[in-house]
Design a protein around this motif. Structure first.
Motif, mmCIF file in Angstrom:
data_model
loop_
_atom_site.group_PDB
_atom_site.id
_atom_site.type_symbol
_atom_site.label_atom_id
_atom_site.label_comp_id
_atom_site.label_asym_id
_atom_site.label_seq_id
_atom_site.Cartn_x
_atom_site.Cartn_y
_atom_site.Cartn_z
ATOM 1 N N ASP A 13 -69.904 -8.312 57.844
ATOM 2 C CA ASP A 13 -69.502 -6.920 58.020
ATOM 3 C C ASP A 13 -70.235 -6.281 59.203
ATOM 4 O O ASP A 13 -69.624 -5.572 60.017
ATOM 5 C CB ASP A 13 -69.773 -6.117 56.750
ATOM 6 N N ALA A 14 -71.534 -6.526 59.308
ATOM 7 C CA ALA A 14 -72.310 -5.950 60.409
ATOM 8 C C ALA A 14 -71.871 -6.531 61.751
ATOM 9 O O ALA A 14 -71.804 -5.814 62.760
ATOM 10 C CB ALA A 14 -73.801 -6.190 60.187
ATOM 11 N N GLY A 62 -66.624 -4.146 66.910
ATOM 12 C CA GLY A 62 -65.729 -3.002 66.987
ATOM 13 C C GLY A 62 -66.306 -1.879 67.830
ATOM 14 O O GLY A 62 -65.586 -1.227 68.604
ATOM 15 N N GLY A 63 -67.601 -1.665 67.710
ATOM 16 C CA GLY A 63 -68.248 -0.643 68.518
ATOM 17 C C GLY A 63 -68.189 -0.958 70.002
ATOM 18 O O GLY A 63 -67.969 -0.069 70.837
ATOM 19 N N ARG A 74 -68.859 -7.720 62.558
ATOM 20 C CA ARG A 74 -67.561 -7.174 62.945
ATOM 21 C C ARG A 74 -67.678 -5.690 63.323
ATOM 22 O O ARG A 74 -66.983 -5.207 64.224
ATOM 23 C CB ARG A 74 -66.555 -7.371 61.807
ATOM 24 N N SER A 75 -68.573 -4.985 62.676
ATOM 25 C CA SER A 75 -68.784 -3.587 63.030
ATOM 26 C C SER A 75 -69.353 -3.469 64.444
ATOM 27 O O SER A 75 -68.940 -2.602 65.228
ATOM 28 C CB SER A 75 -69.732 -2.927 62.027
#
Length: 324
Positions: free
Chosen positions: A152-153, A159-160, A155-156
């Motif tokens: 999750d981190a 995305g940023g 992919r986050s």
């Protein structure tokens, strides 16, 4: 001392003009040659120029150049383009193969820092490359990043970077400020006179960080069975993992060597003696042996351990030479 002539050249890569420096040691016949690729945001007259000169003094034709978007070369400014940089390396190998001073069957690639990852990936897909060496190399692995960060981190973060892809941030910054290469150690090199170069700029796109976090260098190990490999790495390195260097070495089939130096920091292998000279000496010996088949020091046998200051003053702290 070997006489070395330096020639400024330009060449094309996918329609983009690149600027390089070709170093030609004085010789009566064609010589082995290497293309060099260097650190993230680096330009040809910083770390690469140092190693290129030392390798040329050792009798190797060397080609350093500014990758697309950096230094004097054309391309999107200050943007890390992983596939584009691999294309640049293919073009550089082609330049060397076409030079009368170079034996086209004796070409290698040498990478420093992030360039270590590009060097092994380039060698894995270009049969013209007959040997490859990484010095303080970054053997990046998205899978390992996910293991460390969590999916999750990871992919986050990606995305940023995509949301602000075209924005620029400093490459380095003091006092813990935001930067692509955060921390005091990168600033100690790039933020000071140590790295002084008119072609270097202290900025890079946020999209460049997406490229770094998705580039898989570690996976090239399984594709290098036919290509001799040398890894030179500091025992302590907070920026390019010694554990990944060891993993790359262990995964790579076929001829391979690994040299561990008693360096305290990653940037020790940029400009700190005796580490730079020792790294260059180990690389030159490896390249001459595997490209021009020059006999090696008889003391440098299989699975040999050197202690610092012994074996004729090589200063190598530990050398594993496995020939399968």
């Amino acid at each position: 001392m070997t006489t070395v002539k330096t020639e400024r050249i330009t060449f094309g890569s996918e329609g983009i003009e690149l600027v390089g420096e070709l170093r030609l040691p004085d010789a009566d016949d064609s010589q082995p040659a290497v293309a060099l690729t260097g650190p993230f945001t680096g330009v040809k007259d910083q770390v690469l120029g140092t190693y290129a000169e030392l390798l040329a003094q050792a009798g190797l034709v060397t080609l350093t150049f500014d990758h697309r978007g950096f230094g004097e070369s054309d391309g999107r400014r200050q943007h890390e383009d992983s596939q584009g940089k691999l294309a640049d390396l293919r073009a550089a190998v082609g330049v060397l193969a076409g030079r009368p001073e170079v034996n086209p069957t004796q070409i290698g690639v040498v990478g420093v820092c992030l360039g270590g990852g590009y060097a092994v990936r380039a060698a894995a897909t270009d049969p013209r490359v007959k040997a490859v060496a990484g010095i303080a190399g970054a053997y990046n692995s998205p899978a390992r990043i996910v293991q460390a960060m969590g999916s999750d981190a990871y992919r986050s973060a990606l995305g940023g970077f995509l949301d602000r892809y075209d924005e620029y941030i400093p490459a380095v910054a003091p006092d813990g400020a935001e930067a692509a290469m955060a921390g005091d150690e990168p600033y100690a090199y790039y933020g000071t006179a140590r790295s002084a170069s008119p072609g270097w700029r202290n900025e890079v796109t946020r999209g460049s960080l997406h490229s770094l976090m998705t580039f898989d260098a570690l996976g090239a190990a399984d594709l290098l069975a036919a290509t001799p490999l040398l890894i030179v790495h500091g025992k302590t390195d907070a920026y390019c993992s010694p554990e990944l260097a060891r993993e790359f070495y262990e995964r790579k089939p076929g001829d391979k060597e690994i040299v561990w130096l008693d360096a305290d920091r990653h940037i020790d292998l940029y400009d700190v003696e005796p580490h730079v000279t020792r790294a260059a000496q180990a690389t030159a010996d490896f390249l001459h042996h595997n490209l021009s088949h020059r006999p090696r020091d008889p003391g440098a046998g299989d699975r040999t351990v050197f202690s610092s200051g012994t074996r004729g003053g090589t200063g190598l702290s530990h050398v594993d030479r496995d020939r399968v």
